[in-house]
Design an enzyme around this catalytic site. Structure first.
Site, PDB file in Angstrom:
ATOM      1  N   ARG B  26     -24.320  -7.087  52.660  1.00 27.11           N
ATOM      2  CA  ARG B  26     -25.082  -6.125  52.109  1.00 27.11           C
ATOM      3  C   ARG B  26     -24.641  -5.820  50.742  1.00 27.11           C
ATOM      4  NH1 ARG B  26     -25.302  -4.571  57.648  1.00 27.11           N
ATOM      5  NH2 ARG B  26     -23.856  -2.610  57.349  1.00 27.11           N
ATOM      6  N   CYS B  47     -18.021  -4.920  75.931  1.00 24.76           N
ATOM      7  CA  CYS B  47     -17.884  -3.686  76.666  1.00 24.76           C
ATOM      8  C   CYS B  47     -18.836  -3.886  77.639  1.00 24.76           C
ATOM      9  CB  CYS B  47     -18.325  -2.475  75.740  1.00 24.76           C
ATOM     10  SG  CYS B  47     -17.037  -2.120  74.435  1.00 24.76           S
ATOM     11  N   ILE B 284      -5.421  -9.535  52.084  1.00 25.71           N
ATOM     12  CA  ILE B 284      -5.869  -9.818  53.262  1.00 25.71           C
ATOM     13  C   ILE B 284      -5.773  -8.416  53.903  1.00 25.71           C
ATOM     14  CG2 ILE B 284      -4.833 -10.936  55.610  1.00 25.71           C
ATOM     15  CD1 ILE B 284      -3.172 -12.652  54.108  1.00 25.71           C
ATOM     16  N   ALA B 286      -7.189  -6.455  57.488  1.00 25.29           N
ATOM     17  CA  ALA B 286      -7.363  -6.586  58.968  1.00 25.29           C
ATOM     18  C   ALA B 286      -8.001  -5.401  59.849  1.00 25.29           C
ATOM     19  CB  ALA B 286      -5.864  -6.642  59.857  1.00 25.29           C
TER      20      ALA B 286
END
Lengths: 551, 551
Positions: B26, B47, B284, B286
């Site tokens: 987007r 879940c 990087i 995370a």
């Protein structure tokens, strides 16, 4: 004056009055506290009355939250039922009271007087309004009379006049008892606290439950039917027959006592109070449905009869009377109504009001599930969020759906109270397990859509502006969805092939994009914008279009 | 570097990774975005897995929120399933990838790398841990294997190891399938995010649904039974037989890849990131269960694996990678679990943590109905609210009950996010109609009790302090209630006659007052204080006493 001599008189013993009295006792063991209640009950559950008529609450005693004896024992408060305060003598700091049990009229002195007489149902001055079988609903005896009337007259058909909270709740409860209901609403929509397009699901629900709904039509007369029952004639020329008529047109503050005493009355007819709940006479306070309150968002002074604020006002008045620095922060108008399994709830200001005031505002529509779609029985919630286009501050929200509706409005109400913005809603960390919500809760989604619009990432347009479109209307749903129904003039390029077919879209034109609920159109809008097109997302998608079109 | 050349590689395609990828698209139409997913599915509903095992979700396809094809069509994202990133070559900005379908190992260059490998279930190194029939639950294939095992082995008895979210949800779902469950929890309570006394209703619910619950006992070995099935031996010497064992002991961040690449790892074993979700290597990022997050209240760095925050982290990482100034605000730990019709939910910090950190705090217990008592089927909610004793700032809340539980926690979560206080909760204006709430909502009541304590109007003491009492323990319930069960040594003077019998209370002594849930004791405490006694309200009343006593 010390607390020892303090004499607190309270007129009216339901929500605001009862709360004020109980709070006062918690602040002073020595003050003398008397509640004068014109009716036969103190502290009853007026919000439960429709459900007592509907036999959902079967035991009348359940409606009695407290009685005079409990007030005496628990709080040492003197509750005088069927004692009506006729007038206030401000010079002598006295009230004139009539004991309707004995006929006696007597005076009582006050150090502080609190007026909490509430509001009474409006009975319009129409021909036949006093015919038997026409009821308003305010008190336990009212509900008892309606119950008796239903049973004695074996009521099968009823007309409910007015589509507000009481009108809708009474409609549901009468239908629950097997009675056919015609609902007449003079305005062009039910539930005036909502914007009209948000009431479409309510209309659908009423119709699907067999209710005959007439919007924009009002009663001109009531007549006796020769074979019994009432004939209700309306402005449009319709004639409805009924065994029972319920008036749910609204309420009017019972401000006569205050007016006669020369207290200041506001423009809306309610008693004028300051943020200490004090009237224009510093020895007299007023709380509950009789006062005008300041709208928390707009700062207008309005009549907003709600139980929660009434209770808070009662506590504020008691605090101030006993020397504390409490203030009433105004009313957000948070409210909820259940109607045939549908829940409608709102908080803050609606779009109509913003338009009337000429405020700048942004809005979003969305239709998320009340929990994740992969868990069984997810129900959509229609949400409308209103916010400041400058800083994203939340102005109001409305929601309609079968489940989880009031939860989202409560969360937004809390945010609104704290001056939060749509960016805060975007960031909210709410409960998620499959049966309770979603990793992106509907509240998050409302915040995200609004925030994306404010950041300029995904500019929105609204279906109400459709006639202003000078460009392309693009439907990005799949072909099958498009063919099953679409907006006239729309061009269909599904999102799934949009990137391959982008050359079909004319450059240098405005592109208004829609899908079913707004999500795919958001993705498409982003892709188009990043590819140099001037794209806008039609908020709420085809689902909102259908509600607006019916509106 | 312009977007045009940008190459974004993402390791892991479930919550955080998938959100990051979709958000990245987007923000850039031209960036190349590749997701490497070791497993066979992208963006699945982890879940929902317990409910798929329990056959509540019957169709496995429902769990697939998106697939690789949809990612390609909708977002032009290249999803490579069964492709495992084996290592990161930071010097060359490359990942080494193994395609498990072909066996091929190849390299891909990155401009930005996002690690979202999640966390894996802990499999303790116990004798017999690898026996067939012992399962953890993390992926769709896991749940499929468990379902198949249940059917093939006609499972009638199961042992669930661990009483956290997954353990409880699996327990419910196995019972739902008619399987007898023994639940083993090594700690002295289930649901560690809660304080122990708040878990009493969960224990009761487990027991009333036939679950054999063992707290403070842990597995020492698994053995094969000669007649089939598994023998689970515990520390206490108990032996449980089962056809199926589910491990729900917790998860461990999959941080090996990051560690091997020399990225900074936090004290808890998760990848260390800043508020931009950036690792110690600025190229990087995370996100998700693999990272340590900052607790919003305590500012500690913790492992809090939750789907909502994982999604938000993914979006923040994408924003930052594409030049936006987004930050992640930390995790409140808002969570919810359903167990046999009971809902348990919490937000913010618990009392155990506050004690561990040595923070000053206030707390209240209350047991309001989820809606007014006069409307049928009101269910009590047990609520605990923790707050700062200095300014009333909300620190955390826990709630347990059959209805309306997650709503109250969501409202408090929103308030906590905004830095609100108990005084704000007191003032909150929430939805009220008889079937939805009360004029004083449970949230209001929690705020009021805390605010009354902070103002000194109604000081609180807690049952956990009972052994410190040097004075009178006063039970103000009615005689019949007292006789049906009371705290040893308590003196009974009902509130209804307290003012008449106040002379029976010794002056110059501390009076600790209780009733059933705390309300009458509040009234009594106020009356005693105003009459010169040194009174305190035992928060939560006899109901909390019973939970604390069992604790």
């Amino acid at each position: 004056m010390s607390d020892r001599q303090k004499r607190l008189l309270i007129v009216g013993g339901v929500a605001g009055g009862a709360s004020c009295a109980a709070r006062a006792r918690r602040l002073s063991e020595t003050a003398e506290i008397i509640i004068f209640e014109r009716g036969s009950f103190v502290s009853f559950a007026n919000c439960g009355l429709p459900y007592y008529v509907g036999d959902v609450i079967t035991d009348e005693k359940k409606l009695l939250i407290a009685n005079a004896n409990l007030f005496k024992q628990r709080f040492n408060i003197d509750v005088r039922l069927e004692n009506e305060v006729l007038s206030i003598n401000r010079e002598k700091s006295e009230v004139n009271v009539k004991n309707h049990q004995t006929g006696e009229v007597y005076q009582e002195y006050y150090d502080a007087l609190v007026l909490a007489p509430g509001a009474s149902p409006i009975r319009p001055n129409l021909p036949g309004i006093d015919l038997p079988g026409i009821f308003a609903l305010r008190t336990i005896p009212d509900s008892r009379r309606i119950r008796e009337w239903i049973e004695e007259h074996k009521v099968t058909k009823a007309v409910v006049v007015g589509g507000g909270f009481i009108g809708l709740e009474m409609t549901e409860n009468l239908v629950h008892r097997g009675i056919s209901v015609t609902l007449l609403e003079a305005q062009s929509q039910v539930m005036l606290p909502f914007d009209r397009e948000m009431t479409t699901p309510i209309n659908n629900s009423l119709l699907s439950h067999g209710v005959i709904l007439r919007l924009g039509d009002s009663v001109v007369s009531f007549e006796s039917h020769s074979e019994g029952g009432i004939v209700v004639k309306t402005k449009s020329g319709e004639v409805h027959q009924a065994d029972l008529v319920i008036l749910g047109i609204g309420v009017r503050p019972e401000s006569t006592l205050a007016k006669d005493a020369g207290l200041e009355i506001g423009d809306k007819g309610g008693i004028k109070v300051n943020e200490k709940m004090q009237t224009s006479d510093p020895q007299i306070w007023a709380v509950g449905d009789v006062v005008e309150v300041q709208d928390f968002v707009t700062k207008e002074w309005l009549l907003i009869p709600l139980a929660g604020p009434a209770n808070r006002q009662g506590r504020v008045a008691a605090d101030v009377i006993f020397g504390r620095d409490s203030t009433f922060r105004g009313v957000q108008g948070t409210s909820v109504c259940g109607i045939f399994g549908l829940t409608v709830a709102c908080t803050g200001v609606n779009e109509k009001t913003l338009q009337r005031l000429g405020w700048e505002y942004g809005k979003v529509y969305l239709h998320p599930g009340h929990h994740v779609g992969y868990y069984p029985n997810a129900k959509p919630i229609d949400i409308k969020l209103l916010f400041s286009p400058e800083d994203g501050r939340i102005l109001g929200a409305q929601a309609v759906g079968e489940a989880g509706v009031e939860k989202r409005i409560d969360v937004i109400a809390m945010a609104l109270q704290n001056g939060a913005t749509v960016f805060d809603l975007e960031e909210a960390e709410l409960c998620y397990a499959p049966q309770f919500g979603a990793a992106k809760d509907p509240v998050n989604m409302a915040g995200m859509i609004a925030a994306n619009a404010l950041r300029g990432d995904a500019p929105l347009v609204h279906w109400q502006q459709l006639n202003e479109l000078d460009g392309v209307l693009l439907d990005v749903r799949e072909v099958g969805e498009f063919e099953a129904g679409h907006v006239e003039g729309a061009k269909n390029i599904p999102l799934s092939v949009l990137r391959d077919r982008m050359s079909e879209i004319p450059p240098n034109q405005t592109i208004w994009v829609y899908c079913q609920v707004g999500q795919r159109a958001y993705y498409a809008t982003r892709a188009l914008l990043l590819n140099g097109f001037d794209a806008r997302n039609l908020s709420g998608g085809f689902k909102t279009y259908q509600a607006v079109k019916k509106d």
